[in-house]
Design a protein around this motif. Structure first.
Motif, mmCIF file in Angstrom:
data_model
loop_
_atom_site.group_PDB
_atom_site.id
_atom_site.type_symbol
_atom_site.label_atom_id
_atom_site.label_comp_id
_atom_site.label_asym_id
_atom_site.label_seq_id
_atom_site.Cartn_x
_atom_site.Cartn_y
_atom_site.Cartn_z
ATOM 1 N N LEU A 171 0.998 -1.436 -0.270
ATOM 2 C CA LEU A 171 -0.151 -0.392 0.453
ATOM 3 C C LEU A 171 1.173 1.260 -0.198
ATOM 4 O O LEU A 171 1.119 1.620 1.450
ATOM 5 C CB LEU A 171 -0.760 -0.137 1.153
ATOM 6 C CG LEU A 171 -2.128 1.354 1.439
ATOM 7 C CD1 LEU A 171 -3.335 1.451 0.253
ATOM 8 C CD2 LEU A 171 -2.201 0.741 2.815
ATOM 9 N N HIS A 172 0.911 2.150 -0.662
ATOM 10 C CA HIS A 172 1.689 2.607 -1.247
ATOM 11 C C HIS A 172 0.361 3.848 -0.901
ATOM 12 O O HIS A 172 0.166 4.602 -2.049
ATOM 13 C CB HIS A 172 2.780 2.391 -2.488
ATOM 14 C CG HIS A 172 3.935 1.361 -2.491
ATOM 15 N ND1 HIS A 172 4.762 1.348 -3.636
ATOM 16 C CD2 HIS A 172 3.935 1.167 -1.148
ATOM 17 C CE1 HIS A 172 5.547 0.157 -2.839
ATOM 18 N NE2 HIS A 172 5.202 0.075 -1.136
ATOM 19 N N LEU A 173 1.856 5.245 -1.374
ATOM 20 C CA LEU A 173 1.168 6.460 -0.785
ATOM 21 C C LEU A 173 2.283 7.641 -1.535
ATOM 22 O O LEU A 173 3.328 7.593 -2.029
ATOM 23 C CB LEU A 173 0.912 7.253 -0.019
ATOM 24 C CG LEU A 173 0.939 9.224 0.526
ATOM 25 C CD1 LEU A 173 -0.515 9.265 0.232
ATOM 26 C CD2 LEU A 173 0.842 9.753 2.369
ATOM 27 N N LEU A 174 1.317 8.393 -2.967
ATOM 28 C CA LEU A 174 2.354 8.278 -3.862
ATOM 29 C C LEU A 174 1.495 9.780 -4.460
ATOM 30 O O LEU A 174 0.530 10.187 -4.361
ATOM 31 C CB LEU A 174 2.002 7.573 -5.319
ATOM 32 C CG LEU A 174 2.250 5.619 -5.080
ATOM 33 C CD1 LEU A 174 2.539 5.133 -6.259
ATOM 34 C CD2 LEU A 174 4.355 5.895 -4.789
ATOM 35 N N SER A 175 2.576 10.463 -4.958
ATOM 36 C CA SER A 175 2.152 11.458 -5.888
ATOM 37 C C SER A 175 1.436 11.323 -7.393
ATOM 38 O O SER A 175 1.008 10.342 -7.555
ATOM 39 C CB SER A 175 3.065 12.517 -6.715
ATOM 40 O OG SER A 175 4.265 12.102 -7.574
ATOM 41 N N VAL A 176 0.596 11.960 -7.983
ATOM 42 C CA VAL A 176 -0.352 12.248 -9.073
ATOM 43 C C VAL A 176 1.380 11.525 -10.702
ATOM 44 O O VAL A 176 1.231 10.421 -10.936
ATOM 45 C CB VAL A 176 -0.747 12.831 -9.825
ATOM 46 C CG1 VAL A 176 -1.238 12.754 -11.045
ATOM 47 C CG2 VAL A 176 -2.188 13.202 -9.426
ATOM 48 N N LYS A 177 2.065 11.839 -10.146
ATOM 49 C CA LYS A 177 3.401 11.520 -11.284
ATOM 50 C C LYS A 177 3.374 10.344 -10.962
ATOM 51 O O LYS A 177 4.127 9.628 -12.179
ATOM 52 C CB LYS A 177 4.393 12.978 -11.038
ATOM 53 C CG LYS A 177 3.561 14.404 -11.540
ATOM 54 C CD LYS A 177 5.126 14.808 -11.876
ATOM 55 C CE LYS A 177 4.952 16.432 -12.223
ATOM 56 N NZ LYS A 177 5.801 17.434 -12.305
#
Length: 271
Positions: free
Chosen positions: A114-120
Motif C-alpha cells: 500500500l503506497h502513498l504516491l503523487s500523481v506523477k
C-alpha cells in the motif's frame, strides 16, 4: 492472487463505504508493506479525505483530497476487510486505516503493498501497464494487435500486464476454456476466428466473475455473502482430475512457462 474481477468487486463494494470518508488514524505493523517511514505515512494520511476509488489492472487507487493517491496491490495472499475491530477476521492486518465510516484492514500484505504516491509517481508506475480489457478503445483489432510480435504460447501473453492489465492465472485459463483454445496454443498459429472467440470470452468471463464477486473467498465485510461467489463457478481453473463441465473428459493440470494451467484435452484445441 486477486485479478480484475476481485479488484473490481472490491472497488464497487468499497466506493460507497469510503468515498467522502475522512482518515482519522493509521496503524502499520509491517513497514515493508508501505513505501515511506511509518511516521511519514501516518502524517501523510491523517485528516485526509478519500474522494473516490478506481481500479487500474490489479491495483486499487484511492484518490485523496490533497491530490495524493493510495495505491494497493494485494499480490499473493492479500485481502481487504472493512468493518469494526470486533468484526474483522482473526488475522494480523499489516496496515489499518481508520475512517469516519469504519476501519479498512489490509491483511496478508507479505508480498503486496500500500503506497502513498503523487500523481506523477502514479502515472510513472502505470505507464507501461497494458490496456484494461474493458477499455472502449480495445476493439477486436486492437486486441489482436497487442499480441503481435509474440513468439510464444497464449497463457504467458494473457497474463503479461504489459499486454493487457488485470488477467492472471485463473482467468487466463477460464478465458481459454470459454474460447475452446488450449492455454499452450502457439500465438502465431491462431486463426482469426480463434482471436474473435478469445476477445468475446475475455469480456464474458470477466463480467460474470465480477458479478459473482470473484473467486477469492475472504469476506469483505461482516455478513458478506457475495465475495468469492465465482469460486464455485470456475469452469476449469483448479479442477485438475475432475470431469469437464462440457464433455466429461478428465481435466488435465500441467505447467506453461512455470505457471500451473488447466485444460480439457477434448474441448480445447491448439488453433
Amino acid at each position: 492472487m486477486p485479478e480484475l474481477p476481485e479488484m473490481e468487486h472490491y472497488r464497487a463494494q468499497l466506493a460507497p463505504r469510503i468515498a467522502g470518508a475522512q482518515i482519522t488514524g493509521t496503524e502499520v505493523t509491517r513497514e515493508k508493506s508501505i513505501n515511506l517511514s511509518v511516521q511519514e505515512f501516518q502524517d501523510g494520511l491523517h485528516g485526509r479525505t478519500i474522494w473516490h476509488v478506481e481500479r487500474r489492472g490489479k491495483h486499487l487507487v484511492m484518490h485523496l483530497d490533497n491530490g495524493k493517491r493510495l495505491v494497493l496491490h494485494l499480490m499473493l495472499g492479500g485481502s481487504i476487510f472493512f468493518g469494526s475491530e470486533e468484526e474483522k477476521p482473526d488475522r494480523t492486518a499489516q496496515v489499518t486505516i481508520r475512517l469516519t465510516t469504519g476501519n479498512l484492514y489490509f491483511i496478508g500484505l507479505r508480498l503486496g503493498y500500500l503506497h502513498l504516491l503523487s500523481v506523477k509517481e502514479v502515472e510513472a508506475k502505470f505507464r507501461e501497464l497494458g490496456p484494461d480489457p474493458f477499455d472502449k478503445r480495445l476493439s477486436l483489432q486492437a486486441f489482436i494487435a497487442r499480441f503481435s510480435g509474440k513468439r510464444g504460447v497464449l497463457k504467458p501473453a494473457l497474463v503479461d500486464q504489459h499486454v493487457l492489465s488485470g488477467i492472471g492465472n485463473c482467468y487466463s485459463d477460464e478465458i481459454a476454456f470459454a474460447a475452446s483454445i488450449r492455454p499452450d496454443a502457439r500465438i502465431r498459429e491462431l486463426e482469426p476466428s480463434t482471436w474473435e472467440r478469445l476477445y468475446q470470452a475475455m469480456h464474458s468471463v470477466l463480467r460474470e466473475a465480477t458479478a459473482r464477486g470473484g473467486y477469492m473467498e475472504e469476506p469483505l465485510t461482516a455478513g458478506d455473502e457475495v465475495t468469492g461467489g465465482y469460486n464455485d463457478h470456475c469452469q476449469i481453473y483448479d479442477r485438475g482430475g475432475e470431469p469437464c463441465v462440457r464433455c466429461g473428459t478428465v481435466i488435465e493440470q500441467f505447467e506453461v512457462s512455470s505457471r500451473k494451467a488447466f485444460v480439457c484435452p477434448a474441448c480445447q484445441k491448439s488453433q
